[in-house]
Design a protein around this motif. Sequence first.
Motif, PDB file in Angstrom:
ATOM      1  N   ALA A  51       0.947  -1.252   0.186  1.00  0.00           N
ATOM      2  CA  ALA A  51      -0.331   0.353  -0.207  1.00  0.00           C
ATOM      3  C   ALA A  51       1.252   1.682   0.046  1.00  0.00           C
ATOM      4  O   ALA A  51       0.456   2.738  -0.732  1.00  0.00           O
ATOM      5  CB  ALA A  51      -0.932  -0.492   1.268  1.00  0.00           C
ATOM      6  N   GLY A  52       2.484   1.096   0.354  1.00  0.00           N
ATOM      7  CA  GLY A  52       3.215   2.297   0.800  1.00  0.00           C
ATOM      8  C   GLY A  52       3.566   2.971  -0.753  1.00  0.00           C
ATOM      9  O   GLY A  52       3.543   3.719  -1.274  1.00  0.00           O
ATOM     10  N   LEU A  53       4.608   1.206  -1.605  1.00  0.00           N
ATOM     11  CA  LEU A  53       4.887   1.992  -2.888  1.00  0.00           C
ATOM     12  C   LEU A  53       3.636   2.656  -3.682  1.00  0.00           C
ATOM     13  O   LEU A  53       3.776   2.987  -4.127  1.00  0.00           O
ATOM     14  CB  LEU A  53       5.160   0.446  -3.510  1.00  0.00           C
ATOM     15  CG  LEU A  53       5.576   0.381  -4.877  1.00  0.00           C
ATOM     16  CD1 LEU A  53       6.818   1.721  -4.976  1.00  0.00           C
ATOM     17  CD2 LEU A  53       6.005  -0.497  -5.646  1.00  0.00           C
ATOM     18  N   GLN A  54       2.293   2.180  -3.770  1.00  0.00           N
ATOM     19  CA  GLN A  54       0.996   2.788  -4.025  1.00  0.00           C
ATOM     20  C   GLN A  54       0.791   4.015  -4.187  1.00  0.00           C
ATOM     21  O   GLN A  54       0.845   4.637  -5.383  1.00  0.00           O
ATOM     22  CB  GLN A  54      -0.065   1.483  -3.455  1.00  0.00           C
ATOM     23  CG  GLN A  54      -1.279   2.085  -5.364  1.00  0.00           C
ATOM     24  CD  GLN A  54      -0.810   1.355  -6.719  1.00  0.00           C
ATOM     25  OE1 GLN A  54      -0.275   0.183  -6.977  1.00  0.00           O
ATOM     26  NE2 GLN A  54      -1.360   2.620  -7.199  1.00  0.00           N
ATOM     27  N   ARG A  55       1.338   4.104  -2.779  1.00  0.00           N
ATOM     28  CA  ARG A  55       0.643   5.632  -2.482  1.00  0.00           C
ATOM     29  C   ARG A  55       1.958   6.426  -3.418  1.00  0.00           C
ATOM     30  O   ARG A  55       1.661   7.943  -3.905  1.00  0.00           O
ATOM     31  CB  ARG A  55       1.168   5.612  -1.027  1.00  0.00           C
ATOM     32  CG  ARG A  55       0.865   7.712  -0.571  1.00  0.00           C
ATOM     33  CD  ARG A  55      -0.102   7.091   0.405  1.00  0.00           C
ATOM     34  NE  ARG A  55       0.681   7.071   1.537  1.00  0.00           N
ATOM     35  CZ  ARG A  55       1.663   6.722   3.048  1.00  0.00           C
ATOM     36  NH1 ARG A  55       0.129   7.016   3.516  1.00  0.00           N
ATOM     37  NH2 ARG A  55       2.096   6.610   3.263  1.00  0.00           N
ATOM     38  N   LEU A  56       3.308   6.419  -3.728  1.00  0.00           N
ATOM     39  CA  LEU A  56       4.723   6.884  -4.108  1.00  0.00           C
ATOM     40  C   LEU A  56       3.904   6.683  -5.587  1.00  0.00           C
ATOM     41  O   LEU A  56       4.321   7.288  -6.034  1.00  0.00           O
ATOM     42  CB  LEU A  56       5.369   5.687  -3.688  1.00  0.00           C
ATOM     43  CG  LEU A  56       6.003   6.043  -2.481  1.00  0.00           C
ATOM     44  CD1 LEU A  56       7.537   5.096  -2.375  1.00  0.00           C
ATOM     45  CD2 LEU A  56       6.192   7.541  -1.601  1.00  0.00           C
ATOM     46  N   ARG A  86      12.352  13.105  -8.972  1.00  0.00           N
ATOM     47  CA  ARG A  86      13.504  12.653  -9.135  1.00  0.00           C
ATOM     48  C   ARG A  86      13.492  12.149  -7.711  1.00  0.00           C
ATOM     49  O   ARG A  86      13.705  11.017  -7.315  1.00  0.00           O
ATOM     50  CB  ARG A  86      14.315  13.523  -8.784  1.00  0.00           C
ATOM     51  CG  ARG A  86      14.414  14.218 -10.245  1.00  0.00           C
ATOM     52  CD  ARG A  86      15.611  15.120 -10.797  1.00  0.00           C
ATOM     53  NE  ARG A  86      15.871  16.362  -9.957  1.00  0.00           N
ATOM     54  CZ  ARG A  86      15.531  17.461  -9.672  1.00  0.00           C
ATOM     55  NH1 ARG A  86      15.047  17.823 -11.286  1.00  0.00           N
ATOM     56  NH2 ARG A  86      15.693  17.946  -8.832  1.00  0.00           N
ATOM     57  N   PHE A  87      12.806  12.362  -6.450  1.00  0.00           N
ATOM     58  CA  PHE A  87      12.934  11.579  -5.615  1.00  0.00           C
ATOM     59  C   PHE A  87      12.202  10.678  -5.202  1.00  0.00           C
ATOM     60  O   PHE A  87      12.830   9.484  -4.508  1.00  0.00           O
ATOM     61  CB  PHE A  87      12.162  12.518  -4.591  1.00  0.00           C
ATOM     62  CG  PHE A  87      12.586  11.905  -3.280  1.00  0.00           C
ATOM     63  CD1 PHE A  87      13.438  11.762  -2.078  1.00  0.00           C
ATOM     64  CD2 PHE A  87      11.253  11.615  -2.343  1.00  0.00           C
ATOM     65  CE1 PHE A  87      12.826  11.048  -1.090  1.00  0.00           C
ATOM     66  CE2 PHE A  87      10.852  10.950  -1.204  1.00  0.00           C
ATOM     67  CZ  PHE A  87      11.440  10.725  -0.530  1.00  0.00           C
ATOM     68  N   LEU A  88      10.814  10.565  -5.832  1.00  0.00           N
ATOM     69  CA  LEU A  88       9.642   9.450  -5.895  1.00  0.00           C
ATOM     70  C   LEU A  88      10.693   9.041  -6.994  1.00  0.00           C
ATOM     71  O   LEU A  88      10.165   7.306  -6.579  1.00  0.00           O
ATOM     72  CB  LEU A  88       8.648  10.124  -6.145  1.00  0.00           C
ATOM     73  CG  LEU A  88       7.882  10.677  -5.670  1.00  0.00           C
ATOM     74  CD1 LEU A  88       7.123  11.477  -5.962  1.00  0.00           C
ATOM     75  CD2 LEU A  88       7.522  10.015  -3.757  1.00  0.00           C
ATOM     76  N   THR A  89      11.240   8.635  -8.085  1.00  0.00           N
ATOM     77  CA  THR A  89      11.360   8.000  -8.799  1.00  0.00           C
ATOM     78  C   THR A  89      12.431   6.905  -7.878  1.00  0.00           C
ATOM     79  O   THR A  89      12.875   5.119  -8.175  1.00  0.00           O
ATOM     80  CB  THR A  89      12.069   8.349  -9.847  1.00  0.00           C
ATOM     81  OG1 THR A  89      11.298   9.650 -10.541  1.00  0.00           O
ATOM     82  CG2 THR A  89      12.890   7.390 -11.387  1.00  0.00           C
ATOM     83  N   LYS A  90      13.690   7.593  -7.467  1.00  0.00           N
ATOM     84  CA  LYS A  90      14.177   7.151  -6.666  1.00  0.00           C
ATOM     85  C   LYS A  90      13.735   6.100  -5.500  1.00  0.00           C
ATOM     86  O   LYS A  90      14.534   4.772  -5.137  1.00  0.00           O
ATOM     87  CB  LYS A  90      15.544   7.917  -6.138  1.00  0.00           C
ATOM     88  CG  LYS A  90      16.871   8.809  -6.822  1.00  0.00           C
ATOM     89  CD  LYS A  90      17.444   9.517  -6.252  1.00  0.00           C
ATOM     90  CE  LYS A  90      17.921  10.193  -7.177  1.00  0.00           C
ATOM     91  NZ  LYS A  90      19.284  10.770  -6.228  1.00  0.00           N
ATOM     92  N   ARG A  91      12.607   6.466  -5.147  1.00  0.00           N
ATOM     93  CA  ARG A  91      12.244   5.673  -4.374  1.00  0.00           C
ATOM     94  C   ARG A  91      11.771   4.337  -4.913  1.00  0.00           C
ATOM     95  O   ARG A  91      11.732   3.632  -4.088  1.00  0.00           O
ATOM     96  CB  ARG A  91      11.080   6.441  -3.131  1.00  0.00           C
ATOM     97  CG  ARG A  91      11.924   7.537  -1.904  1.00  0.00           C
ATOM     98  CD  ARG A  91      13.418   7.251  -1.448  1.00  0.00           C
ATOM     99  NE  ARG A  91      12.555   7.001  -0.372  1.00  0.00           N
ATOM    100  CZ  ARG A  91      13.330   6.005   0.378  1.00  0.00           C
ATOM    101  NH1 ARG A  91      14.643   5.379   0.019  1.00  0.00           N
ATOM    102  NH2 ARG A  91      12.698   5.414   1.297  1.00  0.00           N
ATOM    103  N   ILE A  92      10.352   4.816  -5.626  1.00  0.00           N
ATOM    104  CA  ILE A  92       9.988   4.146  -5.609  1.00  0.00           C
ATOM    105  C   ILE A  92      11.128   2.863  -6.900  1.00  0.00           C
ATOM    106  O   ILE A  92      10.964   1.164  -6.625  1.00  0.00           O
ATOM    107  CB  ILE A  92       9.175   4.186  -7.244  1.00  0.00           C
ATOM    108  CG1 ILE A  92       8.104   4.880  -6.466  1.00  0.00           C
ATOM    109  CG2 ILE A  92       8.915   2.625  -8.120  1.00  0.00           C
ATOM    110  CD1 ILE A  92       7.022   5.793  -7.441  1.00  0.00           C
ATOM    111  N   ASP A  93      11.977   2.935  -7.238  1.00  0.00           N
ATOM    112  CA  ASP A  93      13.128   2.072  -7.867  1.00  0.00           C
ATOM    113  C   ASP A  93      13.670   1.603  -7.172  1.00  0.00           C
ATOM    114  O   ASP A  93      14.175  -0.354  -7.104  1.00  0.00           O
ATOM    115  CB  ASP A  93      13.862   2.837  -9.079  1.00  0.00           C
ATOM    116  CG  ASP A  93      13.321   3.774  -9.952  1.00  0.00           C
ATOM    117  OD1 ASP A  93      12.284   2.948 -10.716  1.00  0.00           O
ATOM    118  OD2 ASP A  93      14.375   4.805 -10.733  1.00  0.00           O
ATOM    119  N   ALA A  94      14.318   1.754  -6.419  1.00  0.00           N
ATOM    120  CA  ALA A  94      14.997   1.259  -4.874  1.00  0.00           C
ATOM    121  C   ALA A  94      14.045   0.326  -3.914  1.00  0.00           C
ATOM    122  O   ALA A  94      14.341  -0.157  -3.346  1.00  0.00           O
ATOM    123  CB  ALA A  94      15.059   2.307  -4.285  1.00  0.00           C
ATOM    124  N   ALA A  95      12.689   0.116  -4.092  1.00  0.00           N
ATOM    125  CA  ALA A  95      11.879   0.026  -3.159  1.00  0.00           C
ATOM    126  C   ALA A  95      11.588  -2.074  -3.211  1.00  0.00           C
ATOM    127  O   ALA A  95      11.954  -2.459  -4.672  1.00  0.00           O
ATOM    128  CB  ALA A  95      10.204  -0.081  -3.711  1.00  0.00           C
TER     129      ALA A  95
END
Length: 204
Positions: A31-36, A85-94
């Motif tokens: 659910a946290g990843l979906q929110r991002l 950019r921040f969200l992209t990095k967080r999603i890619d590292a998920a």
Amino acid sequence: MADWQMRTKRPLRGPVREEAGPTLKNYITPAGLQRLKDEHRFLLTRERPAVVEVVAWAASNGDRSENADYLYGKRRLGQIDSRIRFLTKRIDAAVVVDPAAPRSGSAATRAFFGATVTYKDAAGLEHLVSIVGIDEVDLDRGYISWRSPLANALMKASPGDRVNLRAPAKTERLEIIEVEYSPIPMDPFREPLGAQSKMSGSQV
């Protein structure tokens, strides 16, 4: 050899570039990843295009140095791009971990990411916390980051264990009462109030 001759023969080199280290894993619930992802999609496909339109319109109105719409739009565009950019990095590292996924053996009663833990503090008061990702922290609901000092103290502990919570001022003794794995509710992404968004023709 004189200093000036040394400098002539061996010119100063620029700073040595350090190789980028490994990307830290971003443990997160589904659910946290979906929110991002929902926020990322909103910024990329709706708010950013809307702000670009405003900036283009404002730029066509003459002197940009005194154009409040243009200056605000450019500043907002920079903020949006930084967040994307921040969200992209967080999603890619998920690395997605489902708190409700079945665990076998001792893993079902030991505290890891996604666990909801009941513990007693040194005063005998009970507390309930859930160990979540750093993008999911909500202290009002007892959601703590897996990288926080409290989570570090609770990690791998089972009911009946006593662990030490190390804080700058003191070390506190905690007693683990219960460890369980169940769904951890997450609020979905909501479009922020006042956000500009470009709607498709069918959504007007």
